[in-house]
Each structure stands twice: as structure tokens, then as C-alpha cells.
Write a protein that holds these residues in place. Structure first.
Motif, PDB file in Angstrom:
ATOM      1  N   ASP A 176       0.820  -1.212   0.000  1.00 43.00           N
ATOM      2  CA  ASP A 176       0.000   0.000   0.000  1.00 43.00           C
ATOM      3  C   ASP A 176       0.850   1.257   0.000  1.00 43.00           C
ATOM      4  OD1 ASP A 176      -2.277  -1.541   0.051  1.00 43.00           O
ATOM      5  OD2 ASP A 176      -2.677  -1.250   2.190  1.00 43.00           O
ATOM      6  N   MET A 177       1.924   1.263   0.774  1.00 44.70           N
ATOM      7  CA  MET A 177       2.763   2.463   0.849  1.00 44.70           C
ATOM      8  C   MET A 177       3.619   2.657  -0.395  1.00 44.70           C
ATOM      9  SD  MET A 177       2.085   4.333   3.462  1.00 44.70           S
ATOM     10  CE  MET A 177       0.360   3.958   3.069  1.00 44.70           C
ATOM     11  N   VAL A 274       0.019  20.183   2.582  1.00 44.16           N
ATOM     12  CA  VAL A 274       0.647  19.253   1.648  1.00 44.16           C
ATOM     13  C   VAL A 274      -0.237  18.019   1.528  1.00 44.16           C
ATOM     14  CG1 VAL A 274       2.974  20.071   2.205  1.00 44.16           C
ATOM     15  CG2 VAL A 274       2.004  18.136   3.472  1.00 44.16           C
ATOM     16  N   PRO A 275      -0.121  17.280   0.442  1.00 44.70           N
ATOM     17  CA  PRO A 275      -0.944  16.069   0.306  1.00 44.70           C
ATOM     18  C   PRO A 275      -0.592  15.039   1.358  1.00 44.70           C
ATOM     19  CG  PRO A 275       0.678  16.206  -1.467  1.00 44.70           C
ATOM     20  CD  PRO A 275       0.709  17.510  -0.754  1.00 44.70           C
ATOM     21  N   VAL A 276      -1.617  14.344   1.850  1.00 43.43           N
ATOM     22  CA  VAL A 276      -1.460  13.292   2.855  1.00 43.43           C
ATOM     23  C   VAL A 276      -2.084  12.019   2.301  1.00 43.43           C
ATOM     24  CG1 VAL A 276      -1.983  12.554   5.210  1.00 43.43           C
ATOM     25  CG2 VAL A 276      -1.582  14.997   4.726  1.00 43.43           C
ATOM     26  N   VAL A 277      -1.394  10.902   2.471  1.00 49.43           N
ATOM     27  CA  VAL A 277      -1.931   9.611   2.021  1.00 49.43           C
ATOM     28  C   VAL A 277      -1.911   8.637   3.195  1.00 49.43           C
ATOM     29  CG1 VAL A 277      -1.791   7.728   0.347  1.00 49.43           C
ATOM     30  CG2 VAL A 277      -0.997  10.019  -0.287  1.00 49.43           C
ATOM     31  N   SER A 278      -3.044   8.007   3.453  1.00 52.00           N
ATOM     32  CA  SER A 278      -3.126   6.994   4.502  1.00 52.00           C
ATOM     33  C   SER A 278      -3.446   5.646   3.879  1.00 52.00           C
ATOM     34  CB  SER A 278      -4.200   7.354   5.531  1.00 52.00           C
ATOM     35  OG  SER A 278      -5.483   6.964   5.087  1.00 52.00           O
ATOM     36  N   SER A 279      -3.233   4.584   4.653  1.00 49.63           N
ATOM     37  CA  SER A 279      -3.757   3.282   4.261  1.00 49.63           C
ATOM     38  C   SER A 279      -5.182   3.177   4.789  1.00 49.63           C
ATOM     39  CB  SER A 279      -2.868   2.157   4.822  1.00 49.63           C
ATOM     40  OG  SER A 279      -2.686   2.317   6.209  1.00 49.63           O
ATOM     41  N   LEU A 300      -6.435  14.769   2.004  1.00 49.02           N
ATOM     42  CA  LEU A 300      -6.220  13.336   2.210  1.00 49.02           C
ATOM     43  C   LEU A 300      -6.617  12.492   1.012  1.00 49.02           C
ATOM     44  CD1 LEU A 300      -5.421  11.104   4.299  1.00 49.02           C
ATOM     45  CD2 LEU A 300      -7.864  10.979   4.890  1.00 49.02           C
ATOM     46  N   ASN A 301      -5.808  11.473   0.744  1.00 50.82           N
ATOM     47  CA  ASN A 301      -6.171  10.366  -0.135  1.00 50.82           C
ATOM     48  C   ASN A 301      -5.902   9.074   0.620  1.00 50.82           C
ATOM     49  OD1 ASN A 301      -6.725  11.389  -3.121  1.00 50.82           O
ATOM     50  ND2 ASN A 301      -5.091  12.651  -2.269  1.00 50.82           N
ATOM     51  N   VAL A 302      -6.634   8.027   0.266  1.00 56.30           N
ATOM     52  CA  VAL A 302      -6.530   6.747   0.962  1.00 56.30           C
ATOM     53  C   VAL A 302      -6.198   5.655  -0.054  1.00 56.30           C
ATOM     54  CG1 VAL A 302      -7.693   5.064   2.426  1.00 56.30           C
ATOM     55  CG2 VAL A 302      -8.244   7.509   2.656  1.00 56.30           C
ATOM     56  N   VAL A 303      -5.114   4.926   0.193  1.00 56.43           N
ATOM     57  CA  VAL A 303      -4.775   3.772  -0.641  1.00 56.43           C
ATOM     58  C   VAL A 303      -5.413   2.535  -0.009  1.00 56.43           C
ATOM     59  CG1 VAL A 303      -2.916   2.284  -1.441  1.00 56.43           C
ATOM     60  CG2 VAL A 303      -2.634   4.755  -1.505  1.00 56.43           C
ATOM     61  N   SER A 304      -6.126   1.761  -0.815  1.00 60.66           N
ATOM     62  CA  SER A 304      -6.896   0.640  -0.286  1.00 60.66           C
ATOM     63  C   SER A 304      -6.935  -0.505  -1.284  1.00 60.66           C
ATOM     64  CB  SER A 304      -8.330   1.100   0.024  1.00 60.66           C
ATOM     65  OG  SER A 304      -9.160   0.014   0.370  1.00 60.66           O
ATOM     66  N   ALA A 305      -6.919  -1.725  -0.758  1.00 60.08           N
ATOM     67  CA  ALA A 305      -7.092  -2.902  -1.616  1.00 60.08           C
ATOM     68  C   ALA A 305      -8.544  -3.081  -2.025  1.00 60.08           C
ATOM     69  CB  ALA A 305      -6.601  -4.150  -0.895  1.00 60.08           C
ATOM     70  N   ALA A 306      -9.456  -2.418  -1.326  1.00 57.04           N
ATOM     71  CA  ALA A 306     -10.891  -2.544  -1.606  1.00 57.04           C
ATOM     72  C   ALA A 306     -11.427  -1.226  -2.154  1.00 57.04           C
ATOM     73  CB  ALA A 306     -11.648  -2.910  -0.337  1.00 57.04           C
ATOM     74  N   THR A 395      -4.299  -1.843  -6.085  1.00 50.51           N
ATOM     75  CA  THR A 395      -4.815  -0.887  -5.101  1.00 50.51           C
ATOM     76  C   THR A 395      -5.686   0.169  -5.770  1.00 50.51           C
ATOM     77  OG1 THR A 395      -2.719   0.334  -5.317  1.00 50.51           O
ATOM     78  CG2 THR A 395      -2.961  -1.124  -3.412  1.00 50.51           C
ATOM     79  N   TYR A 396      -6.693   0.608  -5.007  1.00 51.88           N
ATOM     80  CA  TYR A 396      -7.512   1.761  -5.373  1.00 51.88           C
ATOM     81  C   TYR A 396      -6.963   2.990  -4.653  1.00 51.88           C
ATOM     82  CZ  TYR A 396     -11.194  -1.627  -6.722  1.00 51.88           C
ATOM     83  OH  TYR A 396     -11.923  -2.655  -7.285  1.00 51.88           O
ATOM     84  N   VAL A 397      -7.295   4.158  -5.165  1.00 55.59           N
ATOM     85  CA  VAL A 397      -7.082   5.399  -4.430  1.00 55.59           C
ATOM     86  C   VAL A 397      -8.462   5.993  -4.165  1.00 55.59           C
ATOM     87  CG1 VAL A 397      -6.075   7.709  -4.414  1.00 55.59           C
ATOM     88  CG2 VAL A 397      -4.826   5.811  -5.477  1.00 55.59           C
ATOM     89  N   LEU A 398      -8.743   6.243  -2.894  1.00 56.69           N
ATOM     90  CA  LEU A 398     -10.037   6.772  -2.476  1.00 56.69           C
ATOM     91  C   LEU A 398      -9.885   8.217  -2.018  1.00 56.69           C
ATOM     92  CD1 LEU A 398     -11.166   3.719  -0.273  1.00 56.69           C
ATOM     93  CD2 LEU A 398     -11.212   3.943  -2.781  1.00 56.69           C
TER      94      LEU A 398
END
Length: 427
Positions: A176-177, A274-279, A300-306, A395-398
Motif C-alpha cells: 500500500d505504501m 501538503v498532500p497526505v496519504v493513509s492506508s 487526504l487520499n486513501v490507498v486501499s485494496a478494496a 490498489t484503489y485510491v479513495l
């Protein structure tokens, strides 16, 4: 969701986890383990091999969950989604001419309670489609492997790979990271020489995530400033100050929703926009009803397998509609999707084991590991045949959206980012 993990390398457990592991050994020594009470006992029922958790009328599954601790909201969503799946399955006649029953035990995110609950539940269930909490999973690893009980942890650390009976669903935190760093360089203008901050929980969750970000940053020519925090740290003002001093161009966070909200909210208020990305475990839809919501939507953006539960995928839309009808007072969040998906995958394994002539624990694990293209229609297909690899690398980006079901929308559809296969081969 915070849950401890690591790769094939050794991790230091917390004192509480070590204590729980000692208790597990004591239970085994005094005959409290499920194996001591009898594992797959070779019974037959009309020609079908059966064992613990299976009789002529019922297939019993187990859930070790958190309904009263820090992840109670998540636990409730997963439990309700899996109960809904069981009721739907039973209404269609069940599996292998048997009704599905899910035995739920609440450990409240307490490792010692979880170890005791496992000893209590294990003799009477064939598999575990839900175990919440990496410290819990870490304490139970030896018991689960000894009992050969197919287990789907709600945890995504690479340390859980390589174990025949334990299945991480989707991607692992390091993957994910890697996707998060690729997203930042591709869409947010980060370039060689820039510094990225990574705020992460202590333990295997954060450590595994940091492995991925460090590898990807080196590949992209970026620098990583890592800041370790505890699960009890909910005011990240000091971390934001440190990140500002480092001149970071973006921030990764591998923690819980409370930490994500604090980080993003404080950063926005102090001009660190600044942009932030979480799992995925770092976000919950309830955040979009807090004062941090505008900052989360902006940064915020979220990286996710779903995918997002607001996705247009037909399977997701059907699940959401059914869940809203059955539980009209409960939010539809990622836990609903995660729990329902896990239950469907477990159901497919049981069906396949039945077709092969057995519902012992060994039969169920064998059936599971034969699945190379498991697709529930709730996201990407998964390959369970290689115990040493994540089941998926897509991975998706949400993107947070207060008006959307589940508080997020799909910003990018599922894809495999460059470098992931290279990383997995090197690892």
C-alpha cells in the motif's frame, strides 16, 4: 485499523503480547487448546469427512472481534455484515446441506481475553473468517497454525504471509505504501530530492508500512522522515511541527482514524497544506462529521485494496442495499465491505471443500489454497495459491467525500503500480 505485522523478519512484540503468548502456552500445557480437545477427528457423515465445527446440520465459524474496545465500530460492522451473509446463505439452503452459524466472541482488543476466547471457541468451529487486532493475531499464531484452522485476520502485515492456515486478504501494508509513494510522484509533483514524512504506529503495522515507503522513496529518489507514534497518541501537534521543520512536500500516515484526523487538521491549521496519504485503516467515515472534515476532503487520499462502498460495482451496490435494509441505523463503512467479502470468500472455500468430499479443517485449508482467481464481485480477484505473496497487489485510491456512502469515493480504480513486483521479488 491498527494491527501488528512484519515480514519474514523478526519483530519485537509488546510486553502485553509476550504475556499473552505465555498464557497461550500455559493453556496448551494444561489441555485447554483445541488440539488437545481433538482436532480433525476423521468422522464421516454420509461419506463426507468432518471434524470440529461440523455436524450433520451445521457448519460453525468463529469470530474473535472487538465490540467494546477501540475498534468497536469496525467490529460491529464486520460482525453484522458476516451475520447478514450467513442468513442469506442459509436462506438459499446453506452450504453442503448445512446451515451456517457464526459464533462471536468479543475480546475488547485485550490480548489476554482473546487468548482465553480462542481456547473457548476453537474446539467448536471449523474456521475463523474474522480475527480483529494484530496483537491478538500475533498472540494466537502458534495456536492457529497448530490447529490448522483457516483464519482471515483483519490485519494486513507482511509478517502474516507464509503461513498455510492464515490468509491476509488483499494487499499488505508495504505494498500500500509503495502505491502511495507512486501516487504522490505521479499526481502531486514530488520529484527527486524532496522529503516525505511518514507518521506510523509502533509495532508491525507501522514497521511494515515504513518498509514499503522507504523502498519506494529510495527508488524515486525521495527522502523519508519517519516519526513513530503510539496508539494512545491522539494529538499530533508535535509531529506536525517536526514535519514542517523538515520541509516535507507530502506526508504518509499509517495509524488509526483519530491520528489521521489530528495530523491533517493540525497541518491545515498551521499552513502545512501538503498532500497526505493513509492506508485504509487510517480512515473512518465518522471523520467526515468532525471539524477536520474540510481539511480531510482537501488534503487526504486513501490507498486501499478494496473499493469505496460508494462504488458503482454491482456487487457492492447490492451489498450496500441489503445492509441498509437489514441494519438501517448502522453506517455503511469499509468494515461492512471487508467483513462481507471475507465471509463470501470463506463460503467459497467451504463449497469447494464440500465438493472435494470433506469439511475437516485440513480440507478447508486445502480448498482455500487451490483458489487462484477468487472473485466475489466486491473488488479485485485474489490468488491464494502462494502463501508467501499478498493475495492481491492491486490498489484503489479513495478520496474523502462527506456526501458519499461510507465517506469516500473512488478517485482511481484498481491498478498495480510500477515497482511492486520488483519489491516482492527482492523481499
Amino acid at each position: 485499523m491498527n494491527t501488528t505485522h512484519s515480514g519474514p523478519r523478526t519483530r519485537h512484540r509488546t510486553a502485553r503480547t509476550v504475556l499473552a503468548g505465555t498464557l497461550a502456552l500455559l493453556l496448551a500445557a494444561t489441555g485447554c487448546s483445541s488440539k488437545a480437545d481433538g482436532g480433525d477427528d476423521g468422522r464421516t457423515d454420509g461419506g463426507l469427512r468432518t471434524g470440529p465445527g461440523v455436524d450433520a446440520k451445521t457448519i460453525r465459524l468463529g469470530a474473535l472481534t472487538d465490540l467494546t474496545g477501540p475498534y468497536a465500530t469496525l467490529g460491529k460492522s464486520i460482525v453484522q455484515a458476516q451475520q447478514m451473509w450467513a442468513e442469506e446463505t442459509n436462506a438459499r439452503g446453506g452450504i453442503c446441506d448445512r446451515k451456517i452459524e457464526i459464533v462471536v466472541k468479543d475480546h475488547g482488543y485485550d490480548v489476554q481475553k482473546a487468548v482465553t476466547a480462542y481456547a473457548d471457541i476453537a474446539p467448536d468451529v471449523v474456521a475463523l473468517p474474522q480475527v480483529i487486532g494484530s496483537p491478538v493475531v500475533a498472540a494466537l499464531l502458534d495456536d492457529i497454525e497448530r490447529d490448522g484452522m483457516l483464519t482471515f485476520p483483519q490485519a494486513w502485515a507482511a509478517s502474516l504471509l507464509g503461513k498455510d492456515a492464515i490468509q491476509v486478504l488483499g494487499t499488505t501494508y508495504d505494498v500500500d505504501m509503495i502505491a502511495a509513494v507512486e501516487f504522490l510522484t505521479r499526481t502531486k509533483g514530488l520529484k527527486k530530492g524532496d522529503t516525505v514524512g511518514h507518521v506510523y504506529f509502533e509495532g508491525d503495522y507501522g514497521a511494515n508500512a515504513l518498509e514499503g515507503s522507504t523502498w519506494a522513496a529510495k527508488r524515486a529518489g525521495l527522502k523519508v522522515t519517519g516519526l513513530k507514534i503510539k496508539a494512545t497518541d491522539t494529538d499530533l501537534s508535535a509531529q506536525v511541527s517536526a514535519l514542517r521543520a523538515e520541509g516535507v512536500k507530502a506526508v504518509l500516515i499509517s495509524a488509526g482514524p483519530a491520528q489521521t484526523a489530528s495530523l491533517v487538521g493540525v497541518a491545515a491549521s498551521r499552513g502545512l497544506k501538503v498532500p497526505v496519504v493513509s492506508s485504509a485503516p487510517g480512515f473512518a467515515p465518522q471523520l467526515m462529521k468532525t471539524p477536520a472534515a474540510p481539511a480531510l476532503a482537501a488534503l487526504l487520499n486513501v490507498v486501499s485494496a478494496a473499493p469505496a462502498v460508494s462504488s458503482d460495482l454491482p456487487g457492492v451496490k447490492r451489498m450496500v442495499a441489503s445492509y441498509r435494509k437489514k441494519y438501517p441505523d448502522s453506517p455503511v463503512d469499509s468494515g461492512v465491505l471487508s467483513g462481507y467479502n471475507a465471509a463470501q470468500l470463506m463460503g467459497a472455500d467451504l463449497e469447494k471443500a464440500c465438493e472435494a468430499g470433506g469439511l475437516t479443517r485440513e480440507d478447508v485449508v486445502t480448498a482455500h489454497r487451490s483458489q487462484k482467481n477468487a472473485d466475489t464481485g466486491l473488488g479485485t480477484a485474489q490468488d491464494f495459491s502462494d502463501v508467501d505473496r499478498p493475495a492481491s497487489v492491486e490498489t484503489y485510491v479513495l478520496k474523502p467525500d462527506a456526501e458519499a456512502v461510507g465517506g469516500v469515493v473512488n478517485a482511481e480504480e484498481a491498478h498495480t503500480v510500477p515497482g511492486v513486483e520488483e519489491y516482492l521479488s527482492a523481499r
